[in-house]
Write a protein that holds these residues in place. Structure first.
Motif, short mmCIF file in Angstrom:
data_model
loop_
_atom_site.label_atom_id
_atom_site.label_comp_id
_atom_site.label_asym_id
_atom_site.label_seq_id
_atom_site.Cartn_x
_atom_site.Cartn_y
_atom_site.Cartn_z
N THR A 118 0.81 -1.22 0.00
CA THR A 118 0.00 0.00 0.00
C THR A 118 0.85 1.27 0.00
O THR A 118 0.32 2.37 -0.19
CB THR A 118 -0.92 0.05 1.24
N THR A 119 2.16 1.14 0.24
CA THR A 119 3.02 2.31 0.38
C THR A 119 3.37 2.87 -0.99
O THR A 119 4.11 2.25 -1.75
CB THR A 119 4.32 1.94 1.13
N LYS A 120 2.85 4.04 -1.30
CA LYS A 120 3.02 4.61 -2.63
C LYS A 120 4.02 5.77 -2.68
O LYS A 120 4.62 6.01 -3.73
CB LYS A 120 1.67 5.09 -3.17
N VAL A 121 4.20 6.49 -1.57
CA VAL A 121 5.09 7.66 -1.57
C VAL A 121 5.96 7.64 -0.32
O VAL A 121 5.46 7.41 0.79
CB VAL A 121 4.32 8.99 -1.62
N LEU A 122 7.25 7.86 -0.49
CA LEU A 122 8.21 7.95 0.61
C LEU A 122 8.74 9.37 0.67
O LEU A 122 9.21 9.91 -0.34
CB LEU A 122 9.35 6.96 0.40
N PHE A 123 8.65 10.00 1.84
CA PHE A 123 9.17 11.36 2.03
C PHE A 123 10.47 11.32 2.84
O PHE A 123 10.49 10.80 3.96
CB PHE A 123 8.14 12.24 2.75
N LEU A 124 11.52 11.90 2.28
CA LEU A 124 12.80 12.04 2.96
C LEU A 124 13.16 13.52 3.00
O LEU A 124 13.21 14.18 1.96
CB LEU A 124 13.91 11.27 2.24
N CYS A 125 13.40 14.05 4.19
CA CYS A 125 13.75 15.46 4.35
C CYS A 125 15.26 15.56 4.58
O CYS A 125 15.78 15.05 5.58
CB CYS A 125 12.99 16.05 5.53
N SER A 126 15.99 16.22 3.66
CA SER A 126 17.45 16.26 3.76
C SER A 126 17.99 17.55 3.13
O SER A 126 17.88 17.71 1.91
CB SER A 126 18.05 15.03 3.05
#
Length: 344
Positions: free
Chosen positions: A138-146
């Motif tokens: 179900t995981t469609k978008v991954l957010f990484l803040c860098s």
């Protein structure tokens, strides 16, 4: 990777709204197509819905095509549209790394999208072993803040690249603070990763937070999807004009960045000498995260002195931590003087 296969079916099949300025591109003497007031105000005309002049200047600066740029009402619009485009409500999920920027979760919840969380390591880097245990079909978008907010550090480039290889959905790298970092931007990696989206902003280094103008860099396929579902005139004329002015004066932005980085180093050293400060974390941003003995008490004291910082104690891994934005030299010295009195 077929980006179209990741897009929600109703989004893929929808017919986008077409404004008067979408249908006519060019110059003319008389415009009677958009039901505008004909008398100059001087903002009686609708803005360019796709902000082409700003994108052309930005593309030259960033080394991408104008068609690879989406401009929005702050980065938050890009975050919201990405979730709306790729996540089915009440079915799909996004994945975030805690601690991180809070708007990823807020936008997901507004869109009835589940939020999966994986903790960063104690030194605020990616835990690659935890990722496969967290995301699913179900995981469609991954957010990484860098560089990450609120911790300030760049995530490991090697680990981000490994995530890009492993994750089958959309990977969003939020680089709002990248101008203050020595590490590379992932904008130059777009050609190698069709599922990569990079967010940047005019709010920080460019000094234009009040304009609310965010940048989104991605493949042309992803940008076409975002343009399809955005509001017709999402960036007003004045914002476009001021962004063009700023892009003509890159030297000013670079001078501000140089001074902020210098002050960040000065502040880090000074804070480490205070008895109330237990640790100052390394920062690649325009702020410092400092662990203190009593974050709430210190925050209240500074507030009474007319100085506002941010207590991040309720954020994962940040108990008793204050996030301190780097100000002018005078503002920084006033903060340090107040903290010295508090510890006396």
């Amino acid at each position: 990777m077929d980006i179209q296969a990741l897009v929600r079916k109703n989004i893929l099949n929808m017919k986008p709204y077409s404004s008067a300025r979408d249908e006519f591109k060019g110059t003319a003497e008389i415009f009677l197509d958009a039901n505008e007031n004909p008398y100059p105000s001087p903002y009686n005309r609708y803005p360019d819905p796709l902000q082409w002049r700003v994108k052309e200047k930005l593309a030259a600066l960033k080394g991408v095509k104008p068609e690879q740029i989406f401009l929005g009402n702050g980065s938050d619009e890009g975050i919201d549209l990405i979730i709306r485009a790729f996540c089915e409500p009440n079915q799909d999920s996004i994945l975030i790394t805690d601690p991180t920027y809070g708007m990823y979760s807020v936008c997901a919840e507004v869109n009835a999208v589940n939020v999966q969380q994986v903790l960063l390591t104690p030194d605020f880097d990616l835990d690659l072993d935890a990722f496969p245990k967290t995301f699913d079909a179900t995981t469609k978008v991954l957010f990484l803040c860098s560089p990450n907010n609120p911790t300030g550090n760049l995530l490991s480039t090697a680990k981000i690249e490994e995530v890009l290889k492993r994750f089958y959905g959309i990977v969003v790298i939020d680089e709002a603070y990248i101008d203050f970092a020595t590490g590379k931007s992932f904008v130059q990696e777009l050609a190698h990763h069709p599922n990569l989206v990079v967010l940047q902003t005019f709010s920080k280094a460019w000094g234009l937070a009040g304009l609310r103008l965010g940048m989104c860099f991605a493949s042309e396929a992803i940008i076409r999807v975002l343009n399809k579902i955005k509001y017709p005139y999402n960036v007003n004329i004045r914002t476009q004009e001021l962004a063009l002015d700023a892009l003509e004066n890159v030297q000013q932005k670079e001078a501000w960045v140089k001074e902020v980085v210098k002050q960040r180093d000065v502040m880090g050293k000074a804070l480490r000498q205070l008895s109330l400060v237990e640790h100052v974390y390394p920062s690649d941003a325009n702020f410092l995260l400092a662990k203190v003995k009593d974050a709430h008490g210190t925050y209240e004291y500074l507030m009474n002195q007319g100085i506002i910082v941010r207590d991040r104690s309720r954020v994962a891994l940040c108990y008793n931590c204050l996030r301190i934005t780097i100000g002018t030299p005078e503002e920084n010295q006033r903060l340090l003087a107040a903290l010295k009195k508090y510890t006396a």
